[in-house]
Design a protein around this motif. Structure first.
Motif, PDB file in Angstrom:
ATOM      1  N   LEU A 159      45.737 -85.446  29.353  1.00  0.00           N
ATOM      2  CA  LEU A 159      45.743 -84.580  28.184  1.00  0.00           C
ATOM      3  C   LEU A 159      44.503 -83.693  28.284  1.00  0.00           C
ATOM      4  CD1 LEU A 159      46.440 -85.600  24.521  1.00  0.00           C
ATOM      5  CD2 LEU A 159      44.656 -83.983  25.126  1.00  0.00           C
ATOM      6  N   SER A 160      44.717 -82.392  28.345  1.00  0.00           N
ATOM      7  CA  SER A 160      43.617 -81.427  28.425  1.00  0.00           C
ATOM      8  C   SER A 160      43.329 -80.946  27.005  1.00  0.00           C
ATOM      9  CB  SER A 160      44.028 -80.260  29.319  1.00  0.00           C
ATOM     10  OG  SER A 160      43.013 -79.295  29.361  1.00  0.00           O
ATOM     11  N   PRO A 161      42.252 -81.409  26.398  1.00  0.00           N
ATOM     12  CA  PRO A 161      42.073 -81.181  24.964  1.00  0.00           C
ATOM     13  C   PRO A 161      41.826 -79.731  24.575  1.00  0.00           C
ATOM     14  CG  PRO A 161      40.134 -82.229  25.882  1.00  0.00           C
ATOM     15  CD  PRO A 161      41.151 -82.187  26.977  1.00  0.00           C
ATOM     16  N   ARG A 162      42.440 -79.374  23.469  1.00  0.00           N
ATOM     17  CA  ARG A 162      42.164 -78.101  22.806  1.00  0.00           C
ATOM     18  C   ARG A 162      41.432 -78.355  21.485  1.00  0.00           C
ATOM     19  NH1 ARG A 162      43.243 -77.249  27.250  1.00  0.00           N
ATOM     20  NH2 ARG A 162      44.804 -75.834  28.093  1.00  0.00           N
ATOM     21  N   VAL A 163      41.586 -79.598  20.983  1.00  0.00           N
ATOM     22  CA  VAL A 163      40.892 -80.030  19.765  1.00  0.00           C
ATOM     23  C   VAL A 163      40.381 -81.450  19.987  1.00  0.00           C
ATOM     24  CG1 VAL A 163      41.125 -80.576  17.302  1.00  0.00           C
ATOM     25  CG2 VAL A 163      42.404 -78.650  18.274  1.00  0.00           C
ATOM     26  N   SER A 184      41.747 -72.559  25.535  1.00  0.00           N
ATOM     27  CA  SER A 184      42.095 -72.848  26.929  1.00  0.00           C
ATOM     28  C   SER A 184      40.924 -73.576  27.583  1.00  0.00           C
ATOM     29  CB  SER A 184      42.400 -71.554  27.694  1.00  0.00           C
ATOM     30  OG  SER A 184      41.205 -70.850  27.962  1.00  0.00           O
ATOM     31  N   GLU A 185      41.188 -74.141  28.753  1.00  0.00           N
ATOM     32  CA  GLU A 185      40.138 -74.878  29.475  1.00  0.00           C
ATOM     33  C   GLU A 185      38.974 -73.990  29.868  1.00  0.00           C
ATOM     34  OE1 GLU A 185      41.476 -77.149  32.842  1.00  0.00           O
ATOM     35  OE2 GLU A 185      43.342 -77.659  31.832  1.00  0.00           O
ATOM     36  N   ASP A 186      39.235 -72.700  30.031  1.00  0.00           N
ATOM     37  CA  ASP A 186      38.206 -71.777  30.507  1.00  0.00           C
ATOM     38  C   ASP A 186      37.280 -71.273  29.402  1.00  0.00           C
ATOM     39  OD1 ASP A 186      39.448 -71.989  33.003  1.00  0.00           O
ATOM     40  OD2 ASP A 186      40.828 -70.359  32.512  1.00  0.00           O
ATOM     41  N   GLU A 187      37.623 -71.547  28.160  1.00  0.00           N
ATOM     42  CA  GLU A 187      36.825 -71.036  27.049  1.00  0.00           C
ATOM     43  C   GLU A 187      35.754 -72.034  26.645  1.00  0.00           C
ATOM     44  OE1 GLU A 187      39.119 -69.841  23.720  1.00  0.00           O
ATOM     45  OE2 GLU A 187      40.382 -68.473  24.883  1.00  0.00           O
TER      46      GLU A 187
END
Length: 196
Positions: A159-163, A184-187
């Motif tokens: 799970l790639s978290p956004r929150v 996104s992961e880059d931000e």
């Protein structure tokens, strides 16, 4: 970003504290998934990895959660450490881990757990306990003393978290809620406090 501002470092610190105080499975969390039409389901899983790439857990891909994640690759995790009066919520998209990562973790599991991964038709009806025990016995005979490869229907998800929300108990129910967000992961992460 300093360790204080890094949600992964904060999570690692909280998990390390939980490992010292929780009597059982400090890495246990509730995994919530949903069907393509939005019907939710939840169950407990064990976290098997957490770093800046995300949160990893493993499962039978043919289980209900495996099928739901394949159809709707978004999920949420919730950790609750009662002894610490803390919890963490995580939301974001999921993706399968690499075959190499799944193979390495599978090989680290106890032999009985590896056989169980072959024997269990997870989430499907079971005629009786005897059927599961027979399947375990059959696979045990099949593999004998040899290596047990990872089944093709067994892998992991990241799970790639956004929150990520960190909740801490405070007197009079005036709890502390610190939320990290990114699109996104880059931000970079943005943080905000929420009313309890």
């Amino acid at each position: 970003m300093s360790d204080v501002e890094d949600p992964f470092a904060r999570f690692a610190a909280w998990l390390a504290e939980a490992e010292k105080s929780e009597p059982n499975d400090p890495n246990a969390c509730c995994l919530a998934t949903a069907t393509p039409d939005g019907r939710p389901s939840a169950r407990m899983v064990l976290l098997k990895g957490a770093d800046s790439r995300g949160f990893v857990f493993y499962t039978n891909l043919e289980s209900r959660k495996g099928r739901e994640l394949a159809a709707n690759p978004h999920a949420a995790l919730c950790f609750h450490w009662k002894s610490l009066l803390r919890s963490v919520r995580v939301e974001g998209p999921v993706a399968r881990v690499s075959d190499e990562e799944a193979d390495a973790y599978f090989a680290s599991r106890p032999r009985g757990s590896r056989i169980g991964a072959w024997a269990s038709k997870q989430s499907r009806p079971l005629e009786g306990r005897w059927a599961l025990e027979k399947a375990v016995a059959d696979w045990t005979i099949k593999f004998g003393a040899g290596e047990i490869p990872r089944p093709p229907h067994w892998s992991g998800f990241r799970l790639s978290p956004r929150v990520i929300e960190f909740w801490r108990d405070r007197p009079f129910r005036l709890h502390e809620r610190l939320v990290y967000r990114r699109d996104s992961e880059d931000e970079p992460w943005r943080t905000e406090l929420l009313y309890p």
